[in-house]
Design a protein around this motif. Structure first.
Motif, short mmCIF file in Angstrom:
data_model
loop_
_atom_site.label_atom_id
_atom_site.label_comp_id
_atom_site.label_asym_id
_atom_site.label_seq_id
_atom_site.Cartn_x
_atom_site.Cartn_y
_atom_site.Cartn_z
N ILE C 134 0.84 -1.21 0.00
CA ILE C 134 0.00 0.00 0.00
C ILE C 134 0.87 1.25 0.00
O ILE C 134 0.58 2.23 -0.70
CB ILE C 134 -0.96 -0.04 1.21
N PHE C 153 -7.36 13.74 -4.14
CA PHE C 153 -8.04 12.65 -3.41
C PHE C 153 -7.15 12.18 -2.27
O PHE C 153 -5.94 12.53 -2.23
CB PHE C 153 -8.37 11.46 -4.34
N ASP C 154 -7.73 11.41 -1.36
CA ASP C 154 -6.95 10.87 -0.23
C ASP C 154 -6.08 9.72 -0.74
O ASP C 154 -6.62 8.68 -1.15
CB ASP C 154 -7.89 10.38 0.87
N SER C 157 -6.78 6.16 0.86
CA SER C 157 -8.02 5.51 0.42
C SER C 157 -7.86 4.97 -0.99
O SER C 157 -8.27 3.84 -1.30
CB SER C 157 -9.20 6.50 0.47
N MET C 158 -7.29 5.78 -1.85
CA MET C 158 -7.11 5.34 -3.24
C MET C 158 -6.17 4.13 -3.30
O MET C 158 -6.40 3.19 -4.08
CB MET C 158 -6.55 6.48 -4.09
N ILE C 160 -5.70 1.90 -0.98
CA ILE C 160 -6.44 0.73 -0.50
C ILE C 160 -7.33 0.18 -1.62
O ILE C 160 -7.40 -1.04 -1.84
CB ILE C 160 -7.31 1.10 0.74
N ALA C 161 -7.97 1.09 -2.34
CA ALA C 161 -8.83 0.65 -3.44
C ALA C 161 -8.02 -0.08 -4.51
O ALA C 161 -8.41 -1.15 -4.99
CB ALA C 161 -9.56 1.85 -4.05
N GLY C 164 -6.95 -3.40 -3.32
CA GLY C 164 -8.13 -4.24 -3.25
C GLY C 164 -8.47 -4.83 -4.59
O GLY C 164 -8.76 -6.02 -4.73
N PHE C 192 -9.12 3.42 -13.37
CA PHE C 192 -8.35 4.28 -12.47
C PHE C 192 -7.75 5.49 -13.18
O PHE C 192 -7.43 6.49 -12.54
CB PHE C 192 -7.27 3.46 -11.74
N ALA C 195 -10.58 7.77 -12.78
CA ALA C 195 -10.85 8.09 -11.37
C ALA C 195 -9.76 8.98 -10.76
O ALA C 195 -10.01 9.65 -9.76
CB ALA C 195 -10.98 6.81 -10.56
N GLY D 164 -13.73 -6.09 -5.05
CA GLY D 164 -12.35 -6.09 -4.55
C GLY D 164 -12.12 -4.95 -3.59
O GLY D 164 -11.53 -5.12 -2.53
N VAL D 165 -12.61 -3.78 -3.97
CA VAL D 165 -12.45 -2.60 -3.12
C VAL D 165 -13.17 -2.81 -1.79
O VAL D 165 -12.62 -2.55 -0.72
CB VAL D 165 -12.96 -1.34 -3.85
N ALA D 168 -11.53 -5.36 0.41
CA ALA D 168 -10.22 -4.98 0.93
C ALA D 168 -10.35 -4.33 2.31
O ALA D 168 -9.39 -4.33 3.10
CB ALA D 168 -9.53 -4.02 -0.03
N LEU D 184 -13.29 6.64 3.87
CA LEU D 184 -13.17 5.61 2.84
C LEU D 184 -14.40 5.59 1.94
O LEU D 184 -14.29 5.57 0.71
CB LEU D 184 -12.99 4.23 3.47
N GLU D 187 -14.51 8.54 -0.42
CA GLU D 187 -13.50 8.43 -1.49
C GLU D 187 -13.89 7.36 -2.51
O GLU D 187 -13.72 7.55 -3.71
CB GLU D 187 -12.13 8.09 -0.87
N PHE D 188 -14.40 6.24 -2.01
CA PHE D 188 -14.80 5.17 -2.94
C PHE D 188 -15.94 5.64 -3.83
O PHE D 188 -15.98 5.34 -5.03
CB PHE D 188 -15.24 3.91 -2.16
N LEU D 191 -14.52 7.93 -6.38
CA LEU D 191 -13.73 7.12 -7.31
C LEU D 191 -14.62 6.47 -8.37
O LEU D 191 -14.39 6.63 -9.58
CB LEU D 191 -13.00 6.05 -6.49
N LEU D 194 -16.73 8.84 -10.76
CA LEU D 194 -15.93 9.32 -11.88
C LEU D 194 -15.63 8.20 -12.88
O LEU D 194 -15.60 8.43 -14.10
CB LEU D 194 -14.60 9.90 -11.36
N ALA D 195 -15.42 7.01 -12.35
CA ALA D 195 -14.99 5.91 -13.22
C ALA D 195 -16.12 5.33 -14.04
O ALA D 195 -15.88 4.70 -15.07
CB ALA D 195 -14.34 4.81 -12.38
#
Lengths: 200, 200, 200, 200
Positions: C134, C153-154, C157-158, C160-161, C164, C192, C195, D164-165, D168, D184, D187-188, D191, D194-195
């Motif tokens: 990570i 962005f953090d 967190s990103m 971890i994503a 993941g 990504f 994102a 997966g996210v 995790a 989290l 942020e997710f 993420l 946007l994606a």
DNA sequence: TATGAATGAGCATTCATTCAT
DNA sequence: AATGAATGAATGCTCATTCAT
């Protein structure tokens, strides 16, 4: 693992464990012949048995094999050496009871395993042992039929009777250790000689 | 608790439980005849069995008693009704195998208990059952000796043989449910008639 | 024992055992990867493993090290060779999934060990592996922040994503060996890229 | 046994045992969650667990069912209540992480069981749990495709990424109990919004 | 260096029995 | 009289580790 590929020490351990299993089975009975008890008798850990045999089932199979081998080696040549079916039958009883006299404890151990090992419902894994025994006797009887020594009877029924008589002895032996096996052998020989011979 | 002091309902429960125990023993074998299984068969709680019988051992004893009583009631009068020892012996085989034919399941249940219940060391708690059976046969044989119908043989050995032949049948019956019991009875009668009769 | 002081033969044995451990772990799963099974695969005695590694834990650590080294050698240069963080991120996904495609079995072995080895209470002994992973991703993301390629962005967190998503693939791979890793890589990169890019 | 036919006391015991199993699984890990340890935690005999659940497998199944039910009840209504797929996806992340925050220990217990229960080689008995989860996400994504909210992407790949996210997070939670789940979630959501959104 | 043999603890499970309700 | 719940011991088995050879 085939016997040839076993080391000397392995072979010795196997023999020792088989012997202890026979001891426990013969004196304590199948129900009490747990891995723990057999291991204790051998003064080893239960894991050793699993290590050398894989599991309880295989140990019992090894006991059966061992005793069956002893019995076969002792009895078969004696029976086959006889010139007539009548004398073959005599030798059959004599050598069977002789085996019981000489190898009483292994015999009792084998009987325990054979009678106790049934999953319920159907016959157990050693039922064929019994079947084989009956078929062997039937072949002996058919020999007597071919030569005309024996009267006309149903070979299967007679074979069941003969095996029944032989198999009754171990149970009596447990009950009465002083049982006179020689007397029994003589009486059984007389009994079946009269019962099978061509009637005058 | 003696039978007389039991209520009607109590007696009915006992009979029901014994019947279910016989069912489980005959179809599942001794190894699977746990209290739980028997209770389930009877659609009651396991505690009820303990309540009425005290424990598993007593239940099995009750089963033995019950089946032995059935067998005695069916066989003894028939044997005693015979005019000669030879015909008594014939009736012995015929009624024994008749019992197996008519009450196969109770018989199998009893055999399961007798063969599987050995505490180790000496004979099991039902060995006397066997002893009694052998003594009964010996009395039959001595009757034939007194009347001179039978040749000279050791009554004990002959009795062991006769019981062995009879006891061999249930094991065969498990192995082969289609076994022809009538044929067996005829052959056994012929066998022992020839083997016991005063020789010409 | 530090690697330098190991003999050539010792090093070869270690490599052989590690390879066999990977084989067993990948094909049989962690639960069945006992010392005995690994030793059998390597056609050696269990004692040899203890001798060379000290114990099972150390063997598994060696497997982890080995696979991590392979992965690092394959992936790090490719990622660092990219001119921009965005392309670095693309290379991160592509090289990760490429590694899974080329070294599937070592990867699966490592995943088995990492997921199954938790002593309870806190994280397992390989948690730092995850932490390191990570942190590596976070450094990649901070690179993109510095250059202004990435939106705000953090990073944690990103990261971890991202981990993941990557870690989800082996589990899917076990479930469906036909999984199209190239398609996955393309989709993850698109995902990504959108994102993380500075929004218009 | 269906729940309706269980007595109150039985239901209470089951709940207590499930709770203790969750405790042990969450704090000690799957490897240490033996029957003995769970029973000790519940201050009962191991037999009680077998009595109420039949065996370990069934206990673990009951834990899975229980937690899955909790999760479904908490998350599904919230997700379905959203007017658009985009907001559905937002609710998916928010409610998943909310569940982890509120029911952290049950969640960890379930994750332990699902990841550790694999016979080796193929997927474990709870693999379908994972499959179901991915299919649920795919339906959510296809909804967004139908309405034109989402850009063109492979739904399966995106679903694998989303799961997966989410998956995790528990591992991170074990590592760092202070993890900010709200951050989290935000942020997710950003993420994946946007994606997935139709690009301008 | 390597081996095979042995240990001993831990595992899930089954069972007869007991007991408060 | 009957129940369901609980106990605790015993069973066969697996496994990492140790050690003399």
């Amino acid at each position: 693992m085939p016997p040839e590929s076993r080391t000397f020490i392995e072979e010795a351990r196997r023999a020792q464990i088989i012997q202890c299993a026979i001891d426990v089975l013969a004196t304590e009975g199948y129900a009490r012949a747990s891995m723990a008890r057999i291991a204790k008798q051998a003064k080893i850990s239960t894991g050793v048995i699993s290590y050398h045999f894989g599991g309880k089932r295989q140990l019992l199979e090894a006991v059966i094999s061992e005793v069956a081998k002893m019995a076969t080696e002792m009895m078969v040549p004696r029976i086959l050496a006889q010139p007539t079916a009548t004398e073959g039958l005599r030798a059959y009883f004599e050598s069977n009871l002789e085996f019981m006299r000489v190898h009483r404890r292994p015999l009792l151990a084998m009987v325990e395993i054979i009678t106790y090992t049934r999953d319920g419902g159907g016959p157990g894994p050693y039922a064929q042992q019994h079947d084989t025994a009956i078929n062997d006797v039937m072949r002996l009887l058919e020999w007597g039929h071919r030569t005309g020594e024996f009267r006309d009877f149903d070979p299967r029924s007679m074979a069941i009777a003969i095996r029944g008589v032989v198999d009754a002895v171990p149970a009596r032996l447990i009950q009465d250790p002083e049982l006179d096996l020689d007397l029994l052998a003589r009486e059984f020989v007389a009994l079946f000689t009269l019962a099978t011979r061509r009637q005058p």
